[in-house]
Design a protein around this motif. Sequence first.
Motif, short mmCIF file in Angstrom:
data_model
loop_
_atom_site.label_atom_id
_atom_site.label_comp_id
_atom_site.label_asym_id
_atom_site.label_seq_id
_atom_site.Cartn_x
_atom_site.Cartn_y
_atom_site.Cartn_z
N MET A 215 -11.36 4.57 -13.62
CA MET A 215 -11.96 3.30 -13.19
C MET A 215 -13.03 3.49 -12.13
N GLY A 216 -13.24 4.73 -11.68
CA GLY A 216 -14.27 4.99 -10.69
C GLY A 216 -13.88 4.63 -9.27
N PHE A 217 -12.58 4.67 -8.96
CA PHE A 217 -12.12 4.39 -7.60
C PHE A 217 -11.66 5.67 -6.92
N SER A 218 -11.71 5.65 -5.59
CA SER A 218 -11.25 6.78 -4.79
C SER A 218 -9.86 6.49 -4.23
N MET A 219 -9.07 7.54 -4.05
CA MET A 219 -7.76 7.39 -3.43
C MET A 219 -7.89 6.85 -2.00
N HIS A 220 -9.06 7.04 -1.40
CA HIS A 220 -9.27 6.55 -0.03
C HIS A 220 -9.41 5.03 0.03
N ASN A 221 -9.45 4.38 -1.10
CA ASN A 221 -9.54 2.92 -1.12
C ASN A 221 -8.28 2.27 -1.67
N VAL A 222 -7.16 3.02 -1.59
CA VAL A 222 -5.89 2.59 -2.17
C VAL A 222 -4.85 2.35 -1.08
N VAL A 223 -4.12 1.24 -1.20
CA VAL A 223 -2.88 1.05 -0.46
C VAL A 223 -1.76 1.07 -1.48
N ALA A 224 -0.73 1.87 -1.23
CA ALA A 224 0.38 2.03 -2.17
C ALA A 224 1.68 1.59 -1.52
N ILE A 225 2.54 0.98 -2.31
CA ILE A 225 3.82 0.49 -1.80
C ILE A 225 4.94 0.90 -2.74
N GLY A 226 6.07 1.34 -2.16
CA GLY A 226 7.19 1.79 -2.98
C GLY A 226 8.50 1.69 -2.23
N ASP A 227 9.58 2.25 -2.87
CA ASP A 227 10.90 2.13 -2.27
C ASP A 227 11.76 3.38 -2.39
N ALA A 228 11.39 4.32 -3.28
CA ALA A 228 12.33 5.41 -3.58
C ALA A 228 11.66 6.77 -3.49
N GLU A 229 12.47 7.83 -3.70
CA GLU A 229 11.98 9.18 -3.50
C GLU A 229 10.86 9.55 -4.47
#
Length: 568
Positions: free
Chosen positions: A158-172
Amino acid sequence: MRYYVLATDYDGTLAHHGRVTGETISAIKALKATGRTLLLVTGRELDELKAIFPEHTLFDRIVAENGALVYNPSTLEETALGEAPPAAFIEELRKRGVTPLSAGRVIVATWEPYQGTVLEVIKQFGIERQIIFNKGAVMVLPPGINKSAGLAAALDSMGFSMHNVVAIGDAENDTAMLQAAECAVSVANALPALQKISDWITPGDHGAGVMQLAARLQADDLLELDPLLQRHYLPLGDRYDNAPFMIPPYGTNIILAGTSGGGKTTFTAAFMEILLQHGYQFLMIDPEGDYLELEGTVTIGDVKQPPAIEPLIQLLEKPHESVVVCTLALSMEEKPVFFEQLLAALQDLRQRKGRPHWILLDEAHHLAPAAANPHAFTSLKAFTNFVAITPRPELLHQSLLDNATTIMAVGEAPHETLNSYAAAIHTRLPALPAAALQKGETLVWHRPSGEAPFLVRTLVPHQVLQRHKRKYAIGDMGPDSFFFTGPEGKLHLKASNLHRFVEIAEGLDNETWMYHLQRHDYSTWIREHVNDETLAEHVEKIEDTSQDAAASRDAIAKLVQVHYTGPA
């Protein structure tokens, strides 16, 4: 905007007991309406996810099977990042009583306590597989496949950088994804180990936590979390108490100013290396050919061919490509026009993708000069993350001056440089340290901190660059050009670079040549404007000893050829 992409886990994060509430779905829709991109990153197999979550089409990409499969809901296209498991491998697990057992496009999944049996069968078949755990679930995948790898593949598509990502999770199994993202968030019900590596833990659990994250993104783009993201801060050097001087990678605008030979090129090269090491994409506009040899970058434009904006933007569409734009072929008059056109294209790319992360402007006073129309370069007011490099701040357009957050003064008159900047923005300069700068030092006024300017020992680049060599050899030196006038001032022959100097000298009359030779004009020009003390000393010896026009002309021409290479 910094965060263009939200990447969320499904089970235990977006969903509770496999279901997503209507409130959470509404919050996700509202976030998408702001122009952000939504990615769902899950350990579930795709068909199972589609059946249990009909609203999956809200997401721009789905990374399923714990990173092994990327799915585009709008086109129904699937991309597997690994090989399918051997049918005999799955059959052997069934024979050994592993149940429940499922196989996706790439993943094989079961539950504890069957991990021991799975490992035995992997050894029996001699296949390369890893086991990943997720709150009791046991996932078998090819090496290197995890949520981080799947997210990276989706972003690249998609032409995005990881530096423009917020990620949310709960497990290992969310660990790799959160570690890769620019900002890591865990919901209140997340495992303690995941919370430990998170930048923020939402007050709410499951979908309520995702809703809270979405609300903060819409409110201030997570600006309040920036002080917690110091692992991304960029080191620029050390203060004299040996504390590192670091800047946030977002929201910093630097003016680097000072006399020639003061270290501007050295610092800039080191900063570009830091950006490359940290994976931040940058665009460097290089009017003098200083940075064309910097490893890890792509160059567009050269001394004969001016850079074209369309192919330049095509290069920047790739998030991992940093670009050096050589403008040696542009005249002084053409450079501001080119820059204003480029700004419009960059603004569009930044609005769509948040990139390039940094824009570096060498000799910025040629690109956005103070003398330009006050209403020109209006888009600069919206730009963040720039470095404008210039001999004197007052030469820059007001939009650059007003937008700067950090002023770095180098060279012989740093106090004068900071005073000039303060006067240009009509503000009071705090008290300055009295010490003169040594080589490799800069006087920094970091305005957001509110503290007085301080000394910093700057970093040194690993790559040695030949400073301005192309410009002086074959570029346009503009007002620093040499002018042959003759003893009566009747001539006005402009040598815009060293090679043009040699060409004009070959056809020059002896009287004019000797007039400048005896005045030591040649060595003075080379010393003060070409900034080459070694060449100036050699030329000065010829000026001191030679009385023959042809011999001295030939000797100086040979020196130039030895010290500077012509066009390829």
